[in-house]
Motif scaffolding. Structure first.
Motif, PDB file in Angstrom:
ATOM      1  N   UNK B  34       0.822  -1.208   0.000  1.00 19.51           N
ATOM      2  CA  UNK B  34       0.000   0.000   0.000  1.00 19.51           C
ATOM      3  C   UNK B  34       0.862   1.266   0.000  1.00 19.51           C
ATOM      4  N   UNK B  35       0.252   2.352  -0.415  1.00 29.03           N
ATOM      5  CA  UNK B  35       0.867   3.676  -0.338  1.00 29.03           C
ATOM      6  C   UNK B  35      -0.069   4.577   0.479  1.00 29.03           C
ATOM      7  N   UNK B  36       0.517   5.276   1.432  1.00 28.66           N
ATOM      8  CA  UNK B  36      -0.245   6.178   2.281  1.00 28.66           C
ATOM      9  C   UNK B  36       0.250   7.604   2.089  1.00 28.66           C
ATOM     10  N   UNK B  46      -4.681   5.821   3.129  1.00 29.82           N
ATOM     11  CA  UNK B  46      -4.378   5.020   1.951  1.00 29.82           C
ATOM     12  C   UNK B  46      -4.790   5.753   0.682  1.00 29.82           C
ATOM     13  N   UNK B  47      -3.882   5.775  -0.307  1.00 27.83           N
ATOM     14  CA  UNK B  47      -4.253   6.374  -1.586  1.00 27.83           C
ATOM     15  C   UNK B  47      -4.337   5.334  -2.703  1.00 27.83           C
ATOM     16  N   UNK B  48      -3.544   4.291  -2.615  1.00 28.42           N
ATOM     17  CA  UNK B  48      -3.580   3.233  -3.613  1.00 28.42           C
ATOM     18  C   UNK B  48      -2.817   2.039  -3.065  1.00 28.42           C
ATOM     19  N   UNK B  49      -3.160   0.861  -3.526  1.00 33.04           N
ATOM     20  CA  UNK B  49      -2.443  -0.333  -3.096  1.00 33.04           C
ATOM     21  C   UNK B  49      -2.374  -1.332  -4.247  1.00 33.04           C
ATOM     22  N   UNK B  50      -1.485  -2.301  -4.118  1.00 31.61           N
ATOM     23  CA  UNK B  50      -1.335  -3.302  -5.161  1.00 31.61           C
ATOM     24  C   UNK B  50      -0.975  -4.626  -4.511  1.00 31.61           C
ATOM     25  N   UNK B  51      -1.462  -5.704  -5.101  1.00 33.69           N
ATOM     26  CA  UNK B  51      -1.157  -7.035  -4.589  1.00 33.69           C
ATOM     27  C   UNK B  51      -0.160  -7.712  -5.510  1.00 33.69           C
ATOM     28  N   UNK B  52       0.446  -8.777  -4.987  1.00 39.13           N
ATOM     29  CA  UNK B  52       1.581  -9.370  -5.683  1.00 39.13           C
ATOM     30  C   UNK B  52       1.204 -10.048  -6.996  1.00 39.13           C
ATOM     31  N   UNK B  53      -0.085 -10.288  -7.222  1.00 38.11           N
ATOM     32  CA  UNK B  53      -0.487 -10.942  -8.463  1.00 38.11           C
ATOM     33  C   UNK B  53      -0.820  -9.930  -9.568  1.00 38.11           C
ATOM     34  N   UNK B  91       4.663   0.769   1.910  1.00 38.14           N
ATOM     35  CA  UNK B  91       4.699  -0.288   2.921  1.00 38.14           C
ATOM     36  C   UNK B  91       4.657  -1.641   2.230  1.00 38.14           C
ATOM     37  N   UNK B  92       5.140  -2.643   2.932  1.00 36.71           N
ATOM     38  CA  UNK B  92       5.084  -4.025   2.442  1.00 36.71           C
ATOM     39  C   UNK B  92       4.526  -4.893   3.558  1.00 36.71           C
ATOM     40  N   UNK B  93       3.635  -5.812   3.195  1.00 35.39           N
ATOM     41  CA  UNK B  93       2.989  -6.656   4.206  1.00 35.39           C
ATOM     42  C   UNK B  93       2.923  -8.095   3.725  1.00 35.39           C
ATOM     43  N   UNK B  94       3.076  -8.997   4.685  1.00 33.70           N
ATOM     44  CA  UNK B  94       2.905 -10.414   4.388  1.00 33.70           C
ATOM     45  C   UNK B  94       1.516 -10.892   4.778  1.00 33.70           C
ATOM     46  N   UNK B  95       0.645  -9.941   5.057  1.00 37.01           N
ATOM     47  CA  UNK B  95      -0.715 -10.258   5.460  1.00 37.01           C
ATOM     48  C   UNK B  95      -0.927 -10.073   6.948  1.00 37.01           C
ATOM     49  N   UNK B  96       0.174 -10.023   7.684  1.00 42.11           N
ATOM     50  CA  UNK B  96       0.076  -9.775   9.116  1.00 42.11           C
ATOM     51  C   UNK B  96       0.399  -8.317   9.374  1.00 42.11           C
ATOM     52  N   UNK B  97       1.659  -8.059   9.696  1.00 39.29           N
ATOM     53  CA  UNK B  97       2.038  -6.670   9.932  1.00 39.29           C
ATOM     54  C   UNK B  97       2.576  -6.034   8.658  1.00 39.29           C
ATOM     55  N   UNK B  98       2.587  -4.689   8.680  1.00 38.00           N
ATOM     56  CA  UNK B  98       3.140  -3.923   7.567  1.00 38.00           C
ATOM     57  C   UNK B  98       4.424  -3.241   8.019  1.00 38.00           C
TER      58      UNK B  98
END
Lengths: 114, 110
Positions: B34-36, B46-53, B91-98
């Motif tokens: 995500x980008x904040x 949050x302004x935009x986010x992207x997932x690894x796929x 930010x980068x997250x593994x689904x738990x913390x960022x």
């Protein structure tokens, strides 16, 4: 929803005093995060909870810091005793689904320890 | 643990120009980026986010690109306006913390 609510918004205290910061997450959110923001260290994750259970507290700087989440609608971050280097803005954030989803930040508590 | 590096730390552009902010991450398990945006004295939002796929995502004047092989992602803002002036965090997250980058202070000069 009113969003994430934090209190107090500003806190000024003397070194050695106990400080308690409070957070009410957005209703229905199952994750709660506590962050500290300073110019020197940026935005640091202190601890996060999932369904009221602490999952990762590796960011808590030392034993003077403790956090609790007694129920889904309330969390506290306590500093005892406080020190001048604890001065920072403390943010609480909540999300539905964890760090892999948007986090909604509260307005923050600006803590000044003199 | 995850390490996120963000560049540049400050960026000044003329109104109407484009701005690009770049981030790298270290943990290949991270799958959400995500980008904040944080305006002065305000909370991050949050302004935009992207997932690894996904390799690229666009929302009006902002876009994010992700290169999983190289472990880097970028924020692109086109046709910048004075109200875009703020601090931007990746930010980068593994689904738990960022894990957040150190932030980029963007100034858009009228």
């Amino acid at each position: 929803d009113a969003g994430v609510i934090q209190s107090p918004r500003h806190e000024v205290t003397e070194m050695g005093q106990e400080v308690t910061l409070r957070c009410k997450p957005i209703s229905g959110h199952d994750y709660l995060f506590w962050y500290r923001q300073t110019m020197m260290r940026g935005l640091e994750l202190l601890i996060y909870f999932n369904n009221n259970v602490p999952i990762d507290d590796s960011g808590m700087p030392e034993d003077r810091f403790s956090a609790k989440m007694p129920n889904a609608s309330f969390s506290t971050l306590k500093i005892q005793p406080s020190e001048p280097r604890d001065s920072a803005v403390y943010f609480c954030a909540s999300s539905f689904g964890g760090g892999g989803y948007e986090q909604y930040f509260g307005p923050g508590t600006r803590l000044t320890v003199t | 643990g995850e390490n996120v590096e963000q560049h540049p730390s400050t960026l000044s552009v003329q109104e109407g120009d484009s701005a690009v902010i770049k981030c790298t991450y270290s943990d290949s398990a991270s799958n959400y980026f995500p980008w904040y945006k944080q305006e002065l004295g305000k909370r991050p939002q949050l302004i935009i986010d992207i997932r690894s796929n996904v390799g690229e995502k666009k929302d009006q004047r902002i876009a994010v690109t992700l290169n999983k092989t190289a472990k880097h992602f970028s924020l692109h803002i086109t046709e910048t306006q004075p109200e875009d002036s703020a601090v931007y965090f990746c930010a980068a997250s593994d689904g738990g913390k960022s894990t957040f980058g150190d932030g980029t202070t963007l100034t858009v000069k009228p």
